[in-house]
Design a protein around this motif. Structure first.
Motif, short mmCIF file in Angstrom:
data_model
loop_
_atom_site.label_atom_id
_atom_site.label_comp_id
_atom_site.label_asym_id
_atom_site.label_seq_id
_atom_site.Cartn_x
_atom_site.Cartn_y
_atom_site.Cartn_z
N VAL A 110 0.83 -1.14 -0.01
CA VAL A 110 0.09 -0.02 0.06
C VAL A 110 0.77 1.30 0.04
O VAL A 110 0.38 2.35 -0.31
CB VAL A 110 -0.94 0.02 1.18
N TYR A 142 -3.73 -0.74 -2.48
CA TYR A 142 -3.88 0.60 -2.10
C TYR A 142 -5.34 1.15 -2.77
O TYR A 142 -5.80 2.18 -2.29
CB TYR A 142 -2.77 1.48 -2.07
N ASP A 143 -5.79 0.36 -3.66
CA ASP A 143 -7.35 0.94 -4.09
C ASP A 143 -8.20 1.07 -2.90
O ASP A 143 -8.27 -0.20 -2.07
CB ASP A 143 -7.58 -0.12 -5.18
N PRO A 144 -8.60 2.09 -2.59
CA PRO A 144 -9.62 1.70 -1.27
C PRO A 144 -10.72 0.97 -1.44
O PRO A 144 -11.25 0.55 -0.31
CB PRO A 144 -10.24 3.68 -1.25
N ARG A 145 -11.23 0.47 -2.51
CA ARG A 145 -12.29 -0.66 -2.51
C ARG A 145 -11.79 -1.73 -2.12
O ARG A 145 -12.31 -2.47 -1.31
CB ARG A 145 -12.63 -0.66 -4.11
N ALA A 146 -10.35 -2.09 -1.80
CA ALA A 146 -9.92 -3.38 -1.53
C ALA A 146 -9.76 -3.20 0.27
O ALA A 146 -10.50 -4.38 0.72
CB ALA A 146 -8.27 -3.49 -1.96
N TRP A 147 -9.64 -2.22 0.62
CA TRP A 147 -9.53 -2.31 2.23
C TRP A 147 -11.00 -1.87 2.69
O TRP A 147 -11.37 -2.37 3.89
CB TRP A 147 -8.40 -1.54 2.75
N ASN A 169 1.63 -1.52 -4.82
CA ASN A 169 0.48 -2.19 -5.78
C ASN A 169 -0.92 -1.76 -5.78
O ASN A 169 -1.51 -1.68 -4.59
CB ASN A 169 0.55 -3.70 -5.11
N LYS A 170 -1.32 -1.05 -6.90
CA LYS A 170 -2.64 -0.68 -6.85
C LYS A 170 -3.71 -1.37 -6.28
O LYS A 170 -4.73 -0.73 -6.01
CB LYS A 170 -2.70 -0.06 -8.28
N LYS A 171 -3.62 -2.79 -6.72
CA LYS A 171 -4.41 -3.52 -6.06
C LYS A 171 -4.77 -3.65 -4.94
O LYS A 171 -5.82 -4.03 -4.36
CB LYS A 171 -4.39 -4.94 -6.81
N LYS A 200 -13.46 -2.94 1.47
CA LYS A 200 -14.30 -3.98 1.44
C LYS A 200 -14.20 -5.24 2.69
O LYS A 200 -14.98 -5.60 3.26
CB LYS A 200 -14.09 -4.87 0.24
#
Length: 349
Positions: free
Chosen positions: A303, A316-321, A312-314, A323
């Motif tokens: 992140v 630190y994308d807010p949708r990832a954390w 890794n954008k996957k 969720k």
């Protein structure tokens, strides 16, 4: 967990909300009332209620509404409207009854929070649309009892005309919540007297339906077990006095505030005394944030751009954390459904 089919089930009507509360009162359980501050936290609550086949209450405080409106707007009523509109839209995809409520509106915020929200419902009703919120809370506990009752009567009169249930409070919930600090409250103010419960019944029952946050030593915030000195018998004594004066049909719909750190046995005892709604905020805040902290610590080098790397954008994308956080909050609400015995008791079953 069973997958729910998609159906059109909007936010509860006034009749359904009354049915929810009366069913809980007769059958000895309570609804988790979940404070939310965003679409993310609202979605966590919706998912939890649906998976537990429990009806439930989603609520917005003055601070939660202000946050939801954004740091540039800071309009508590507008933010609450935004969250309510989201829940109205999303509730159609779930097959349980969801009620919308506002939490702890103190006297100095009535004109900029509760009144605009009631006005919004009045505008909607004039267009043939459903109410925005099912119920509102006026917290006049800081006022002398006579003044608290006077303002509560005025607000309930307006609410009743619009099929809105009012929640009121006498006594003071200790601790701190949403910027209001009651940590120095004298001990006797933490316990509602039987005389107060009778006075409330006498003043408000002729006007319309209401819920009542009577206090029995409950405290906002989180405390280690044993540090909160609850006296659930206070509720029984008050209800007995009301029944003696007005009959069994006058028993209050009681609300339990400040339940974090309470023993499960104490919570269950209150259900037998007429508690039909329990506010849950501190525990779900922790569940949401705890999951984020865990995610960030485990994925530190993903992140952040550490030592010249790009991360890794996957990750630190807010949708990832977010969720992960939603799922953690959802799991905590499901525990609340079990603890309050509302699991599997939707009025739609």
């Amino acid at each position: 967990m069973e997958t729910f089919k998609e159906i059109s089930m909007p936010v509860a009507t006034y009749e359904q909300y009354c049915q929810m509360l009366e069913k809980a009162n007769k059958e000895g359980y309570a609804y988790p009332a979940i404070n939310v501050t965003s679409t993310s936290t609202a979605n966590a609550a919706l998912k939890a209620f649906a998976e537990m086949k429990s009806d439930g209450i989603i609520q917005v405080s003055t601070g939660g509404g202000e946050f939801a409106s954004g740091s540039n707007i800071k309009d508590m009523a507008l933010g609450a409207i935004s969250i309510a509109e989201h829940v109205h839209t999303m509730a159609k995809k779930y097959n349980v009854c969801i009620a919308l409520h506002t939490d702890h509106c103190h006297p100095d915020k009535v004109e900029k929070f509760m009144v605009p929200l009631i006005e919004e419902t009045e505008k909607r009703r004039a267009k043939g649309l459903p109410n925005l919120f099912n119920s509102h809370m006026f917290d006049g506990s800081e006022l002398p009892l006579e003044e608290n009752i006077r303002v509560s009567k005025e607000l309930l009169t307006r609410c009743a005309k619009n099929e809105i249930i009012l929640e009121i409070e006498t006594g003071v919930v200790g601790g701190e919540e949403d910027g209001v600090n009651n940590e120095g409250t004298p001990a006797d103010k933490l316990y509602t007297s039987p005389e107060e419960m009778v006075a409330i019944a006498k003043a408000l029952r002729p006007i319309g339906k209401f819920m009542y946050a009577a206090t029995f030593g409950n405290v906002h915030g989180v405390y280690k077990p044993g540090n909160v000195k609850l006296r659930p018998e206070i509720l029984k004594q008050g209800q007995d006095a009301v029944v003696k004066e007005f009959g069994d049909e006058a028993r209050h719909w009681l609300v339990f505030h400040g339940g974090s750190g309470s023993e499960l046995s104490e919570i269950h005892e209150t259900l037998g005394y007429g508690v039909i709604k329990m506010n849950i905020d501190t525990d779900t805040q922790y569940a949401y944030t705890r999951a984020v902290v865990d995610y960030m610590l485990k994925n530190y080098d993903q992140v952040l751009k550490v030592e010249g790397e790009v991360g890794n954008k996957k990750f630190y994308d807010p949708r990832a954390w977010m969720k992960v956080a939603e799922n953690s909050m959802c799991d905590r609400i499901k525990v609340a459904c079990d603890d309050l015995k509302s699991t599997g008791k939707s009025i739609l079953l």
